[in-house]
Design a protein around this motif. Structure first.
Motif, mmCIF file in Angstrom:
data_model
loop_
_atom_site.group_PDB
_atom_site.id
_atom_site.type_symbol
_atom_site.label_atom_id
_atom_site.label_comp_id
_atom_site.label_asym_id
_atom_site.label_seq_id
_atom_site.Cartn_x
_atom_site.Cartn_y
_atom_site.Cartn_z
ATOM 1 N N GLU A 41 0.845 -1.195 0.000
ATOM 2 C CA GLU A 41 0.000 0.000 0.000
ATOM 3 C C GLU A 41 0.883 1.248 0.000
ATOM 4 N N GLN A 42 1.983 1.198 0.758
ATOM 5 C CA GLN A 42 2.958 2.309 0.749
ATOM 6 C C GLN A 42 3.579 2.469 -0.628
ATOM 7 N N VAL A 43 3.947 1.339 -1.234
ATOM 8 C CA VAL A 43 4.558 1.353 -2.570
ATOM 9 C C VAL A 43 3.581 1.979 -3.568
ATOM 10 N N ALA A 44 2.320 1.550 -3.513
ATOM 11 C CA ALA A 44 1.299 2.087 -4.422
ATOM 12 C C ALA A 44 1.110 3.589 -4.213
ATOM 13 N N ALA A 45 1.144 4.014 -2.943
ATOM 14 C CA ALA A 45 0.996 5.445 -2.631
ATOM 15 C C ALA A 45 2.178 6.237 -3.215
ATOM 16 N N ARG A 46 3.367 5.667 -3.142
ATOM 17 C CA ARG A 46 4.536 6.343 -3.705
ATOM 18 C C ARG A 46 4.457 6.405 -5.220
ATOM 19 N N LEU A 47 3.948 5.344 -5.843
ATOM 20 C CA LEU A 47 3.783 5.338 -7.299
ATOM 21 C C LEU A 47 2.812 6.439 -7.720
ATOM 22 N N GLN A 48 1.782 6.673 -6.898
ATOM 23 C CA GLN A 48 0.801 7.724 -7.191
ATOM 24 C C GLN A 48 1.500 9.081 -7.314
ATOM 25 N N LYS A 49 2.523 9.285 -6.473
ATOM 26 C CA LYS A 49 3.267 10.545 -6.520
ATOM 27 C C LYS A 49 3.974 10.726 -7.858
ATOM 28 N N PHE A 50 4.301 9.600 -8.513
ATOM 29 C CA PHE A 50 4.895 9.651 -9.861
ATOM 30 C C PHE A 50 3.807 9.696 -10.928
ATOM 31 N N GLY A 51 2.548 9.749 -10.491
ATOM 32 C CA GLY A 51 1.437 9.776 -11.436
ATOM 33 C C GLY A 51 1.086 8.398 -11.974
ATOM 34 N N ILE A 52 1.481 7.345 -11.245
ATOM 35 C CA ILE A 52 1.210 5.972 -11.669
ATOM 36 C C ILE A 52 0.110 5.395 -10.796
ATOM 37 N N ASP A 53 -0.979 5.002 -11.452
ATOM 38 C CA ASP A 53 -2.150 4.540 -10.722
ATOM 39 C C ASP A 53 -2.181 3.014 -10.671
ATOM 40 N N ARG A 54 -1.637 2.466 -9.603
ATOM 41 C CA ARG A 54 -1.624 1.010 -9.389
ATOM 42 C C ARG A 54 -2.063 0.735 -7.957
#
Length: 129
Positions: A41-54
């Motif tokens: 969930e942390q990894v996904a939240a960090r990806l969101q910061k790169f504009g990646i929706d996973r």
């Protein structure tokens, strides 16, 4: 199964995932647990910061698949075969290449807390001189 969310991971998405995964903090958390939903969930939240929706499941699936592919390429290489290769092997090798060593030394963890032998040897030298 590899493509749970329906859309393939782009090269940039995988690079971002690997960049997050290479974070020592994330690695330590992943090594120390089997129930890792919160970590992903942390990894996904960090990806969101790169504009990646996973979502966390997609991240975990991709992580597992990359790790599995890396291990099969690595063992093929260890047995002398050069026919197997993969994208991002070097990046993953930087993260996973030391894992077996690290896990082996984990059992001696309390040893590493103590000062190395040379500090004791040095004090002996001082008393001789």
């Amino acid at each position: 199964v590899a493509n749970e969310g329906g859309k393939h991971w782009t090269v940039n998405e995988v690079k971002a995932l690997i960049r997050i995964w290479s974070d020592k903090n994330i690695q330590q958390q992943l090594e120390g647990t089997v129930r890792n939903k919160r970590i992903f969930e942390q990894v996904a939240a960090r990806l969101q910061k790169f504009g990646i929706d996973r979502d966390w499941k997609q991240c975990r699936t991709k992580y597992k698949n990359l790790k599995h592919e890396y291990k099969s390429v690595k063992s093929a290489q260890d047995s002398g075969s050069t026919s197997k290769s993969m994208k991002f092997f070097n990046e993953l090798d930087a993260i996973l290449g030391h894992c077996t060593m690290e896990q082996a030394s984990k059992s001696d963890n309390d040893e590493s807390e103590r000062p190395p032998e040379w500090t004791e040897a040095k004090s002996e030298k001082d008393s001789i001189g």
